[in-house]
Design a protein around this motif. Structure first.
Motif, PDB file in Angstrom:
ATOM      1  N   TYR A 202       4.604  -2.308  -8.576  1.00 50.76           N
ATOM      2  CA  TYR A 202       3.979  -1.041  -8.186  1.00 50.76           C
ATOM      3  C   TYR A 202       4.718   0.196  -8.709  1.00 50.76           C
ATOM      4  O   TYR A 202       4.104   1.243  -8.896  1.00 50.76           O
TER       5      TYR A 202
ATOM      6  N   THR B 294       0.833  -1.210   0.000  1.00 52.61           N
ATOM      7  CA  THR B 294       0.000   0.000   0.000  1.00 52.61           C
ATOM      8  C   THR B 294       0.862   1.252   0.000  1.00 52.61           C
ATOM      9  O   THR B 294       0.552   2.233  -0.683  1.00 52.61           O
TER      10      THR B 294
ATOM     11  N   GLY C  82      -5.360   1.967  -8.282  1.00 57.40           N
ATOM     12  CA  GLY C  82      -4.422   1.704  -7.191  1.00 57.40           C
ATOM     13  C   GLY C  82      -4.985   0.697  -6.206  1.00 57.40           C
ATOM     14  O   GLY C  82      -4.286  -0.229  -5.772  1.00 57.40           O
TER      15      GLY C  82
ATOM     16  N   SER D 260      -5.105  -2.779  -7.689  1.00 54.75           N
ATOM     17  CA  SER D 260      -3.806  -3.451  -7.764  1.00 54.75           C
ATOM     18  C   SER D 260      -3.445  -4.172  -6.478  1.00 54.75           C
ATOM     19  O   SER D 260      -2.541  -5.014  -6.467  1.00 54.75           O
TER      20      SER D 260
ATOM     21  N   VAL E  28       2.000   1.780  -3.494  1.00 53.64           N
ATOM     22  CA  VAL E  28       0.945   2.345  -4.342  1.00 53.64           C
ATOM     23  C   VAL E  28       0.824   3.851  -4.107  1.00 53.64           C
ATOM     24  O   VAL E  28       0.766   4.646  -5.059  1.00 53.64           O
TER      25      VAL E  28
ATOM     26  N   LEU F 209       2.371  -0.582 -12.531  1.00 56.48           N
ATOM     27  CA  LEU F 209       1.171   0.171 -12.157  1.00 56.48           C
ATOM     28  C   LEU F 209       1.087   1.549 -12.812  1.00 56.48           C
ATOM     29  O   LEU F 209       0.002   1.931 -13.273  1.00 56.48           O
TER      30      LEU F 209
END
Length: 428
Positions: free
Chosen positions: A348, A159, A370, A373, A162, A352
């Motif tokens: 990421y 997280t 986000g 993902s 991201v 991403l």
């Protein structure tokens, strides 16, 4: 060509270890080196491997001394009171034991560190599984399922990546994921119930599971090594270590190294006793560290050769443009294999942003993609490229290949459950 070589490398690796033709360490080194030489990367191979090992060096040091520290604490009997309390709570009921494993893992995982979670939960629960004659694969499965859900915490890793990659805050990415995590944990508890019920039926029909690996790290405690009078001091030292870890005061590997040295002197003042402790657990520590450094070579070659980036880009390119309106679902589904085969950093920070740029052209907001993902985290920790996975299987004394085959379907189920929940609740 690079994409083909990447998937070929991973396919060969998975086949070899799942069919037990090679140890994970051997396969992690031999397979990528062979493929890289075949692809003509010979002159750059040494630098790639060196960079990969350097990236993972601190993790390797941390795991060596974490194993030594917690093994020492187990020898002193620090965790026996906790084990006795849990044993009284669950009795001789495998269902209560598995559900308790899921809840304990979720609570311990709040610190965001997978390695410490594995060390603490296995130390507490494996003796119960042994006493009840339960399969240790059930333990590693439940721990990993719960740990994968809790890995979505902002301080857990993915997280944070991201948010950093997309320049967004926790309110846009993490807060909407909280109900999805809650549903994920309920799923894990449900799976724990199923596995516990299966074990209860199996034990009733066929008797207790007795094929425990004699080389597992969490073994029987030697009465001569117990230090019941020092339990409060050992507890205080362990809590201090966990606080240092959570606050990130010093690198975790250094913290474990210092804590192990202090614990050795306090509990075993005589030099020969300290040497005995190191000799007793060095084999397990070095076995895990060897696989960690092997994973460093594997990822170093994947990154240095450009194979990892090519694999991610190729998977994005196979999506027809007419499916653009379903980019949120596609991102969530693709995150499952991509976060399994690629490192979190590669996915990421490398893949991403490309997905988000494509989504921008289709009018899909970056925060939705986000969050989508993160769905793949339900199976990420099963990846052979995740160092802490080798720690878990070593602690419980099971083979990585057996753990992978046993856990994979339940891990995929976690991702599917979270995807459905995210769609129903409008999170993605």
């Amino acid at each position: 060509m690079l994409t083909f070589l990447g998937f070929l490398m991973i396919l060969i690796f998975m086949v070899l270890i799942m069919n037990k033709k090679m140890t994970p360490l051997t396969a992690l080194v031999i397979v990528p080196v062979t493929i890289a030489l075949f692809a003509g990367f010979g002159p750059e191979l040494g630098e790639m491997m060196k960079n990969g090992v350097k990236e993972i060096a601190l993790t390797g040091v941390m795991l060596i001394f974490a194993i030594l520290y917690f093994s020492l604490m187990i020898d002193t009997g620090l965790f026996e009171p906790l084990v006795n309390i849990i044993l009284k709570a669950v009795g001789d009921n495998p269902i209560k034991t598995t559900i308790g494993t899921a809840i304990l893992t979720a609570l311990v995982s709040l610190d965001g560190d997978g390695s410490s979670t594995y060390l603490i939960v296995v130390a507490a629960m494996l003796p119960l599984y042994k006493k009840q004659g339960m399969n240790p694969l059930v333990l590693t499965c439940i721990i990993m399922l719960a740990g994968q859900i809790m890995n979505i915490l902002p301080w857990g890793g993915p997280t944070a990546r991201v948010m950093s990659s997309l320049k967004l805050g926790h309110t846009e990415i993490f807060v909407p994921m909280i109900p999805i995590m809650a549903i994920g944990i309920l799923w894990v508890i449900f799976v724990a119930y199923i596995l516990g019920r299966r074990e209860k039926i199996r034990i009733a029909k066929h008797g207790k599971y007795n094929n425990y690996n004699s080389n597992d790290i969490i073994g029987e405690v030697d009465p001569k090594l117990r230090r019941p009078k020092l339990i409060l001091i050992n507890l205080a030292l362990t809590i201090t270590l966990l606080v240092v870890m959570i606050l990130d005061i010093v690198p975790l590997g250094i913290a474990f190294m210092i804590a192990f040295c202090i614990a050795s002197i306090i509990n075993y003042p005589k030099l020969k006793d300290q040497q005995k402790i190191i000799s007793k657990h060095a084999g397990n520590a070095l076995s895990v560290a060897g696989m960690i450094f092997g994973a460093g070579i594997f990822t170093g070659i994947l990154n240095g050769s450009g194979i990892m980036q090519a694999m991610g880009n190729s998977m994005i390119e196979i999506v027809p443009k007419s499916w653009g309106g379903y980019m949120n679902v596609i991102t969530a589904l693709f995150s499952i294999p991509l976060t399994f085969f690629l490192s979190n950093d590669a996915y990421y920070f490398g893949i991403l942003p490309i997905i988000v740029a494509t989504g921008h052209q289709l009018g899909i907001s970056p925060e939705i993609l986000g969050r989508a993902s993160l769905i793949g985290q339900g199976s990420h920790l099963l990846s052979p490229l995740v160092p802490s996975t080798y720690l878990l299987v070593a602690l419980a004394g099971v083979e990585f290949s057996d753990h992978l085959k046993y856990t994979l379907k339940w891990a995929l189920g976690s991702s599917i459950v979270m995807l459905i929940a995210a769609l129903i609740l409008g999170v993605i």
